[in-house]
Design a protein around this motif. Structure first.
Motif, PDB file in Angstrom:
ATOM      1  N   ILE A 116       0.847  -1.208   0.000  1.00 62.48           N
ATOM      2  CA  ILE A 116       0.000   0.000   0.000  1.00 62.48           C
ATOM      3  C   ILE A 116       0.879   1.254   0.000  1.00 62.48           C
ATOM      4  O   ILE A 116       0.519   2.262  -0.608  1.00 62.48           O
ATOM      5  N   VAL A 117       2.030   1.193   0.641  1.00 60.17           N
ATOM      6  CA  VAL A 117       2.961   2.329   0.611  1.00 60.17           C
ATOM      7  C   VAL A 117       3.378   2.610  -0.828  1.00 60.17           C
ATOM      8  O   VAL A 117       3.387   3.756  -1.279  1.00 60.17           O
ATOM      9  N   ILE A 118       3.686   1.559  -1.572  1.00 60.35           N
ATOM     10  CA  ILE A 118       4.082   1.720  -2.972  1.00 60.35           C
ATOM     11  C   ILE A 118       2.908   2.221  -3.805  1.00 60.35           C
ATOM     12  O   ILE A 118       3.063   3.084  -4.665  1.00 60.35           O
ATOM     13  N   ARG A 119       1.725   1.702  -3.548  1.00 63.05           N
ATOM     14  CA  ARG A 119       0.539   2.163  -4.281  1.00 63.05           C
ATOM     15  C   ARG A 119       0.269   3.653  -4.004  1.00 63.05           C
ATOM     16  O   ARG A 119      -0.087   4.409  -4.905  1.00 63.05           O
ATOM     17  N   MET A 120       0.464   4.090  -2.762  1.00 63.42           N
ATOM     18  CA  MET A 120       0.272   5.507  -2.418  1.00 63.42           C
ATOM     19  C   MET A 120       1.331   6.366  -3.119  1.00 63.42           C
ATOM     20  O   MET A 120       1.031   7.455  -3.599  1.00 63.42           O
ATOM     21  N   ALA A 121       2.558   5.865  -3.194  1.00 67.10           N
ATOM     22  CA  ALA A 121       3.620   6.601  -3.903  1.00 67.10           C
ATOM     23  C   ALA A 121       3.268   6.740  -5.378  1.00 67.10           C
ATOM     24  O   ALA A 121       3.483   7.800  -5.984  1.00 67.10           O
ATOM     25  N   HIS A 122       2.710   5.683  -5.955  1.00 65.11           N
ATOM     26  CA  HIS A 122       2.293   5.741  -7.359  1.00 65.11           C
ATOM     27  C   HIS A 122       1.172   6.763  -7.549  1.00 65.11           C
ATOM     28  O   HIS A 122       1.175   7.529  -8.521  1.00 65.11           O
ATOM     29  N   ILE A 123       0.220   6.778  -6.631  1.00 68.15           N
ATOM     30  CA  ILE A 123      -0.875   7.761  -6.711  1.00 68.15           C
ATOM     31  C   ILE A 123      -0.298   9.169  -6.626  1.00 68.15           C
ATOM     32  O   ILE A 123      -0.667  10.053  -7.397  1.00 68.15           O
ATOM     33  N   LYS A 124       0.629   9.400  -5.697  1.00 70.56           N
ATOM     34  CA  LYS A 124       1.238  10.719  -5.548  1.00 70.56           C
ATOM     35  C   LYS A 124       1.952  11.126  -6.836  1.00 70.56           C
ATOM     36  O   LYS A 124       1.807  12.254  -7.308  1.00 70.56           O
ATOM     37  N   LYS A 125       2.712  10.208  -7.410  1.00 71.16           N
ATOM     38  CA  LYS A 125       3.438  10.497  -8.653  1.00 71.16           C
ATOM     39  C   LYS A 125       2.458  10.832  -9.772  1.00 71.16           C
ATOM     40  O   LYS A 125       2.639  11.800 -10.506  1.00 71.16           O
ATOM     41  N   THR A 126       1.395  10.044  -9.899  1.00 72.20           N
ATOM     42  CA  THR A 126       0.391  10.267 -10.934  1.00 72.20           C
ATOM     43  C   THR A 126      -0.284  11.623 -10.750  1.00 72.20           C
ATOM     44  O   THR A 126      -0.464  12.375 -11.711  1.00 72.20           O
ATOM     45  N   LEU A 127      -0.642  11.957  -9.512  1.00 74.20           N
ATOM     46  CA  LEU A 127      -1.286  13.243  -9.239  1.00 74.20           C
ATOM     47  C   LEU A 127      -0.332  14.406  -9.507  1.00 74.20           C
ATOM     48  O   LEU A 127      -0.748  15.451 -10.006  1.00 74.20           O
ATOM     49  N   ALA A 128       0.942  14.222  -9.189  1.00 74.01           N
ATOM     50  CA  ALA A 128       1.928  15.271  -9.451  1.00 74.01           C
ATOM     51  C   ALA A 128       2.049  15.529 -10.948  1.00 74.01           C
ATOM     52  O   ALA A 128       2.123  16.686 -11.384  1.00 74.01           O
ATOM     53  N   ILE A 129       2.054  14.465 -11.736  1.00 74.86           N
ATOM     54  CA  ILE A 129       2.115  14.612 -13.198  1.00 74.86           C
ATOM     55  C   ILE A 129       0.861  15.309 -13.703  1.00 74.86           C
ATOM     56  O   ILE A 129       0.930  16.218 -14.532  1.00 74.86           O
ATOM     57  N   GLU A 130      -0.307  14.904 -13.192  1.00 75.52           N
ATOM     58  CA  GLU A 130      -1.573  15.542 -13.594  1.00 75.52           C
ATOM     59  C   GLU A 130      -1.561  17.021 -13.240  1.00 75.52           C
ATOM     60  O   GLU A 130      -1.975  17.857 -14.038  1.00 75.52           O
ATOM     61  N   ASN A 131      -1.104  17.347 -12.016  1.00 77.14           N
ATOM     62  CA  ASN A 131      -1.066  18.748 -11.583  1.00 77.14           C
ATOM     63  C   ASN A 131      -0.145  19.568 -12.472  1.00 77.14           C
ATOM     64  O   ASN A 131      -0.449  20.702 -12.816  1.00 77.14           O
ATOM     65  N   LYS A 132       0.985  18.988 -12.851  1.00 74.26           N
ATOM     66  CA  LYS A 132       1.929  19.681 -13.726  1.00 74.26           C
ATOM     67  C   LYS A 132       1.278  19.956 -15.082  1.00 74.26           C
ATOM     68  O   LYS A 132       1.386  21.057 -15.622  1.00 74.26           O
ATOM     69  N   ARG A 133       0.578  18.944 -15.620  1.00 68.88           N
ATOM     70  CA  ARG A 133      -0.112  19.114 -16.903  1.00 68.88           C
ATOM     71  C   ARG A 133      -1.199  20.172 -16.800  1.00 68.88           C
ATOM     72  O   ARG A 133      -1.367  21.005 -17.686  1.00 68.88           O
ATOM     73  N   THR A 134      -1.961  20.129 -15.707  1.00 66.93           N
ATOM     74  CA  THR A 134      -3.042  21.087 -15.501  1.00 66.93           C
ATOM     75  C   THR A 134      -2.488  22.505 -15.410  1.00 66.93           C
ATOM     76  O   THR A 134      -3.048  23.432 -15.992  1.00 66.93           O
ATOM     77  N   LYS A 135      -1.379  22.669 -14.686  1.00 64.13           N
ATOM     78  CA  LYS A 135      -0.764  23.994 -14.567  1.00 64.13           C
ATOM     79  C   LYS A 135      -0.267  24.491 -15.916  1.00 64.13           C
ATOM     80  O   LYS A 135      -0.439  25.660 -16.249  1.00 64.13           O
ATOM     81  N   LYS A 136       0.353  23.590 -16.694  1.00 65.58           N
ATOM     82  CA  LYS A 136       0.824  23.962 -18.028  1.00 65.58           C
ATOM     83  C   LYS A 136      -0.345  24.390 -18.903  1.00 65.58           C
ATOM     84  O   LYS A 136      -0.283  25.389 -19.613  1.00 65.58           O
ATOM     85  N   LYS A 137      -1.420  23.597 -18.855  1.00 68.79           N
ATOM     86  CA  LYS A 137      -2.603  23.885 -19.669  1.00 68.79           C
ATOM     87  C   LYS A 137      -3.216  25.225 -19.255  1.00 68.79           C
ATOM     88  O   LYS A 137      -3.589  26.034 -20.109  1.00 68.79           O
ATOM     89  N   ALA A 138      -3.311  25.465 -17.949  1.00 61.39           N
ATOM     90  CA  ALA A 138      -3.876  26.720 -17.466  1.00 61.39           C
ATOM     91  C   ALA A 138      -3.010  27.900 -17.894  1.00 61.39           C
ATOM     92  O   ALA A 138      -3.525  28.957 -18.268  1.00 61.39           O
ATOM     93  N   LYS A 139      -1.695  27.710 -17.858  1.00 59.76           N
ATOM     94  CA  LYS A 139      -0.780  28.770 -18.275  1.00 59.76           C
ATOM     95  C   LYS A 139      -0.954  29.082 -19.754  1.00 59.76           C
ATOM     96  O   LYS A 139      -0.991  30.250 -20.158  1.00 59.76           O
TER      97      LYS A 139
END
Length: 167
Positions: A116-139
């Motif tokens: 579950i620790v690894i699964r949470m790390a994967h979720i965090k990584k995925t969300l970080a990538i999504e947030n980066k894309r969202t910020k780029k798109k908003a910019k």
């Protein structure tokens, strides 16, 4: 001291089977290295969450969710981030890690906790990538809107000047 395994974290094979959810051998090796490097912290985290579990000697979903919230709160305070994991994502990861259990008896063993620790790390990584894309798109959209606004001003100015020329 209490440990995940008899040899103090040198092997995970008895309780932790990364091949259940990871396929790449290099990724598994890297993951095990990171787990070994952070073993003391993970063991402390496991014991903290376990102490609050009503499903002792294993961890139930409510205890896990509270543990994740506590870890994220500490993380956000120390980094200044505003990272958040939806409780539904925690529940999905919990169900995935405990897929051998009946729904009424779902709880995390020591090995499933590492999963579950690894699964949470994967979720965090995925969300970080999504947030980066969202910020780029908003910019990009902000830049596009600014350009459109500037073009609109130029058109209005030109219309005004053409109107004055005909008077």
């Amino acid at each position: 001291p209490i440990s995940f395994s008899e040899d103090g974290g040198k092997t995970f094979k008895d309780s932790f089977v990364p091949e259940r959810f990871m396929k790449d051998a290099a990724e598994i090796a890297a993951c095990e290295t990171i787990l070994r490097q952070n073993f003391d912290c993970l063991q402390t985290m496991y014991l903290d969450i376990l102490c609050n579990s009503k499903k002792y000697p294993e961890i139930g979903l409510p205890s896990l969710q509270q543990g994740v919230v506590d870890v994220l709160t500490s993380y956000n305070q120390s980094t200044g981030d505003k990272f958040h994991i939806d409780p539904a994502q925690i529940e999905i990861a919990f169900i995935s890690a405990t897929r051998g259990d009946s729904p009424a008896d779902r709880s995390l063993s020591r090995g499933e906790f590492l999963e579950i620790v690894i699964r949470m790390a994967h979720i965090k990584k995925t969300l970080a990538i999504e947030n980066k894309r969202t910020k780029k798109k908003a910019k990009k959209e902000k830049k596009k809107a600014k350009k459109k606004k500037k073009e609109g001003k130029a058109k209005r100015k030109m219309s005004y000047e053409i109107g004055r020329a005909h008077v």
